[in-house]
Write a protein that holds these residues in place. Structure first.
Motif, PDB file in Angstrom:
ATOM      1  N   SER A 142      35.594  11.430   2.176  1.00 30.62           N
ATOM      2  CA  SER A 142      34.557  10.399   2.081  1.00 30.62           C
ATOM      3  C   SER A 142      34.276   9.802   3.460  1.00 30.62           C
ATOM      4  O   SER A 142      35.085   9.943   4.379  1.00 30.62           O
ATOM      5  N   SER A 143      33.132   9.132   3.584  1.00 31.70           N
ATOM      6  CA  SER A 143      32.771   8.536   4.882  1.00 31.70           C
ATOM      7  C   SER A 143      33.784   7.468   5.284  1.00 31.70           C
ATOM      8  O   SER A 143      34.117   7.320   6.458  1.00 31.70           O
ATOM      9  N   LEU A 180      46.071  11.779   4.176  1.00 29.35           N
ATOM     10  CA  LEU A 180      46.973  12.939   4.153  1.00 29.35           C
ATOM     11  C   LEU A 180      46.270  14.161   3.558  1.00 29.35           C
ATOM     12  O   LEU A 180      46.304  15.252   4.126  1.00 29.35           O
ATOM     13  N   VAL A 181      45.615  13.935   2.412  1.00 28.49           N
ATOM     14  CA  VAL A 181      44.904  15.035   1.742  1.00 28.49           C
ATOM     15  C   VAL A 181      43.776  15.552   2.645  1.00 28.49           C
ATOM     16  O   VAL A 181      43.589  16.763   2.803  1.00 28.49           O
ATOM     17  N   ALA A 182      43.064  14.609   3.297  1.00 22.64           N
ATOM     18  CA  ALA A 182      41.955  14.997   4.175  1.00 22.64           C
ATOM     19  C   ALA A 182      42.459  15.769   5.389  1.00 22.64           C
ATOM     20  O   ALA A 182      41.874  16.777   5.789  1.00 22.64           O
ATOM     21  N   ALA A 183      43.580  15.317   5.979  1.00 26.63           N
ATOM     22  CA  ALA A 183      44.142  15.985   7.163  1.00 26.63           C
ATOM     23  C   ALA A 183      44.540  17.411   6.821  1.00 26.63           C
ATOM     24  O   ALA A 183      44.367  18.332   7.615  1.00 26.63           O
ATOM     25  N   ASN A 184      45.061  17.586   5.596  1.00 28.46           N
ATOM     26  CA  ASN A 184      45.438  18.922   5.148  1.00 28.46           C
ATOM     27  C   ASN A 184      44.196  19.788   4.962  1.00 28.46           C
ATOM     28  O   ASN A 184      44.146  20.928   5.413  1.00 28.46           O
ATOM     29  N   TYR A 185      43.155  19.204   4.362  1.00 25.92           N
ATOM     30  CA  TYR A 185      41.916  19.946   4.103  1.00 25.92           C
ATOM     31  C   TYR A 185      41.214  20.322   5.415  1.00 25.92           C
ATOM     32  O   TYR A 185      40.777  21.449   5.600  1.00 25.92           O
ATOM     33  N   LEU A 186      41.142  19.375   6.349  1.00 24.15           N
ATOM     34  CA  LEU A 186      40.463  19.627   7.621  1.00 24.15           C
ATOM     35  C   LEU A 186      41.345  20.422   8.591  1.00 24.15           C
ATOM     36  O   LEU A 186      40.889  20.811   9.651  1.00 24.15           O
ATOM     37  N   ASN A 187      42.603  20.644   8.193  1.00 23.73           N
ATOM     38  CA  ASN A 187      43.569  21.350   9.032  1.00 23.73           C
ATOM     39  C   ASN A 187      43.755  20.642  10.383  1.00 23.73           C
ATOM     40  O   ASN A 187      43.622  21.250  11.441  1.00 23.73           O
ATOM     41  N   MET A 188      44.032  19.338  10.307  1.00 18.26           N
ATOM     42  CA  MET A 188      44.312  18.554  11.522  1.00 18.26           C
ATOM     43  C   MET A 188      45.830  18.355  11.600  1.00 18.26           C
ATOM     44  O   MET A 188      46.373  17.459  10.960  1.00 18.26           O
ATOM     45  N   LYS A 189      46.489  19.197  12.372  1.00 23.19           N
ATOM     46  CA  LYS A 189      47.948  19.232  12.340  1.00 23.19           C
ATOM     47  C   LYS A 189      48.593  17.950  12.856  1.00 23.19           C
ATOM     48  O   LYS A 189      49.525  17.430  12.260  1.00 23.19           O
ATOM     49  N   THR A 190      48.090  17.428  13.969  1.00 24.50           N
ATOM     50  CA  THR A 190      48.696  16.214  14.545  1.00 24.50           C
ATOM     51  C   THR A 190      48.530  15.037  13.589  1.00 24.50           C
ATOM     52  O   THR A 190      49.473  14.290  13.336  1.00 24.50           O
ATOM     53  N   LEU A 191      47.310  14.915  13.046  1.00 26.78           N
ATOM     54  CA  LEU A 191      47.045  13.824  12.108  1.00 26.78           C
ATOM     55  C   LEU A 191      47.928  13.958  10.864  1.00 26.78           C
ATOM     56  O   LEU A 191      48.474  12.981  10.367  1.00 26.78           O
ATOM     57  N   PHE A 192      48.076  15.199  10.395  1.00 27.06           N
ATOM     58  CA  PHE A 192      48.876  15.435   9.184  1.00 27.06           C
ATOM     59  C   PHE A 192      50.310  14.935   9.384  1.00 27.06           C
ATOM     60  O   PHE A 192      50.853  14.203   8.560  1.00 27.06           O
ATOM     61  N   HIS A 193      50.921  15.313  10.510  1.00 27.11           N
ATOM     62  CA  HIS A 193      52.313  14.892  10.743  1.00 27.11           C
ATOM     63  C   HIS A 193      52.413  13.398  11.016  1.00 27.11           C
ATOM     64  O   HIS A 193      53.385  12.761  10.623  1.00 27.11           O
ATOM     65  N   PHE A 194      51.384  12.860  11.647  1.00 26.41           N
ATOM     66  CA  PHE A 194      51.369  11.425  11.909  1.00 26.41           C
ATOM     67  C   PHE A 194      51.342  10.644  10.591  1.00 26.41           C
ATOM     68  O   PHE A 194      52.120   9.718  10.376  1.00 26.41           O
ATOM     69  N   ILE A 195      50.455  11.077   9.682  1.00 28.95           N
ATOM     70  CA  ILE A 195      50.273  10.323   8.449  1.00 28.95           C
ATOM     71  C   ILE A 195      51.438  10.568   7.486  1.00 28.95           C
ATOM     72  O   ILE A 195      51.846   9.673   6.745  1.00 28.95           O
ATOM     73  N   ALA A 196      52.012  11.788   7.528  1.00 27.63           N
ATOM     74  CA  ALA A 196      53.193  12.070   6.703  1.00 27.63           C
ATOM     75  C   ALA A 196      54.352  11.177   7.159  1.00 27.63           C
ATOM     76  O   ALA A 196      55.099  10.650   6.326  1.00 27.63           O
TER      77      ALA A 196
END
Lengths: 182, 281
Positions: A87-88, A119-135
């Motif tokens: 979402s926006s 977290l779900v968005a980072a996984n979908y967009l394949n943003m690795k740094t963001l994913f680990h940051f948010i996890a």
């Protein structure tokens, strides 16, 4: 048939690569201008709620899903990328986190639902740094919380009988000491 | 690292998302198991143990050795702990020496009573090798309470011993070495695989090391895939380092140069770790 199909695809790929190379050369021709162009460049993304947002290329570069898209198709600046799972509101949050260079203090201001959606968005967009940051941010939230809190947080249904759970708690009794109150 | 889910599930999330736009408060975002596991991998052991109680599915997922391995490897920096065993009771206290003093991680688990004659014969990947009455070994994880008694089939008091890790088989290996001495006598290495749950042995020919006749087992140091001991050479004039490659199950011998001669038998090997120049911190 399949072979012919593959080869024509290969030709297309080659063509786009050549074009990229040509573009690359053009950029190399005037380095100072190219750097400026690259920095100021924005990519249009349309979110799940139908909002078109112009996002800086430096942020889009972290979204590997869009990078593979750019690599696979012949796109120009007017191309709008649909990101139908984000979402926006969440995309704005993501932009703030990337701009803030992934500071855990920023994550502390987010609601639990926002954390999960990012977290779900980072996984979908394949943003690795963001994913680990948010996890890590979510791990910090649940680190010292009770089992009940975490069940509620992730929507997990407890399928242990009362006796089974009591037995389990007994074997690891020390792990239940000093837990925060919900 | 980043997960792709099946089409049907993705569709489900998609409609879920659309719904959440309309009634935001009612449907919290759905976190897939794989994503949740990535979060759990970032937690301390104590929290992970507690969350075994979440549900049956999570109990088996967290109990899976693969999870334990990933959890160990995901730890950004090793934690250093001080362990205090209270002899004759079943109390064990554990202090994380790098955490704040008020931290509540001081309590280790032990569900066996600590015998009076106990020594720590090695440590590796969160496990401690305890030796009781110079005979039996206990492999113990103070963080999880997992423990396993290993009976020695032979009791030779002057063996070398230690514990190491085989990364390929993901196996903790307890090793004893009986030095026989003399150029033509083969040295017997016995090793216990925690994964296979049995002892095996291998004979290795080494030339310089002299049998060790101390009253205790010599404890080896595990570092970089091998266990190391230091013993005297056959002519007693020099020191010999013996290394056991835990993966290859091979014994190697390094005769130290003259100027490093250590005549006394009481020398031990210690591995020190200090920050390298390339460290980011």
């Amino acid at each position: 048939m399949a072979e012919r199909g593959e080869s024509s695809e290969a030709v297309m790929l080659k063509k786009t690569e050549e074009e990229k190379l040509r573009k690359g050369k053009m950029i190399v021709g005037d380095e100072s201008k190219a750097g400026y162009e690259e920095e100021g460049k924005k990519v249009k993304l349309v979110t799940s709620d139908g909002v078109t947002m112009e996002v800086e290329i430096s942020i889009v570069k972290e979204m590997e899903i869009i990078q593979t898209f750019i690599g696979a198709t012949d796109t120009d600046d007017s191309f709008i990328f649909p990101i139908s799972n984000v979402s926006s509101h969440i995309l704005n949050q993501i932009i703030e986190l990337v701009k803030g260079e992934y500071d855990q203090e920023l994550a502390k201001k987010l609601s639990h639902d926002e954390l999960k959606e990012i977290l779900v968005a980072a996984n979908y967009l394949n943003m690795k740094t963001l994913f680990h940051f948010i996890a890590t941010a979510i791990a910090n939230v649940i680190q010292n919380k009770s089992v009940e809190f975490v069940r509620d947080f992730f929507g997990i249904v407890n399928d242990f009988t009362e006796e089974e759970e009591a037995e389990l708690r007994k074997t690891n009794a020390w792990a239940f000491e000093g837990v925060d109150e919900d | 690292m980043i997960y792709k889910f099946g089409g049907s599930e993705r569709k489900k999330t998609k409609t879920g998302d659309r719904k959440s736009e309309k009634m935001k408060t009612n449907s919290p975002p759905f976190i897939h198991e794989e994503l949740m596991e990535e979060i759990l991998l970032k937690l301390l052991t104590k929290s992970v143990l507690r969350f075994k109680c979440l549900s049956k599915k999570w109990f088996s997922r967290i109990s899976d050795p693969q999870f334990a391995r990933r959890h160990f490897d995901a730890a950004v920096a090793p934690t250093y702990k001080l362990l205090n065993l209270v002899k004759g009771s079943d109390e064990a206290y554990c202090v994380d020496i790098e955490s704040a003093l008020c931290a509540d991680s001081w309590h280790a688990v032990s569900n066996f009573s600590v015998p009076s004659s106990l020594s720590v014969a090695g440590s590796c990947r969160g496990f401690l090798l305890l030796q009781i009455y110079f005979q039996n070994f206990v492999v113990w994880n103070p963080s999880t309470g997992i423990q396993k008694q290993i009976l020695r089939n032979t009791c030779v008091q002057y063996d070398l011993c230690g514990m190491g890790y085989d990364p390929v088989d993901d196996d903790i290996v307890v090793v004893t070495v009986t030095l026989k001495g003399g150029r033509y006598n083969n040295t017997l290495v016995r090793y216990f695989s925690l994964r296979k749950n049995c002892w095996s042995s291998v004979e290795c020919g080494i030339s310089y090391a002299r049998p060790y006749f101390g009253c205790n087992l010599r404890h080896g140091q595990f570092w970089n895939g091998a266990l190391y001991w230091i013993v005297a050479s056959a002519n007693r004039l020099r020191s010999v380092v013996i290394a056991f490659d835990v993966r290859e199950k091979r014994l190697l011998e390094i005769l130290l140069p003259d100027h490093l001669a250590i005549i006394q038998m009481e020398s031990d090997i210690y591995h020190l770790k200090w920050p390298t120049l390339s460290s980011n911190e």
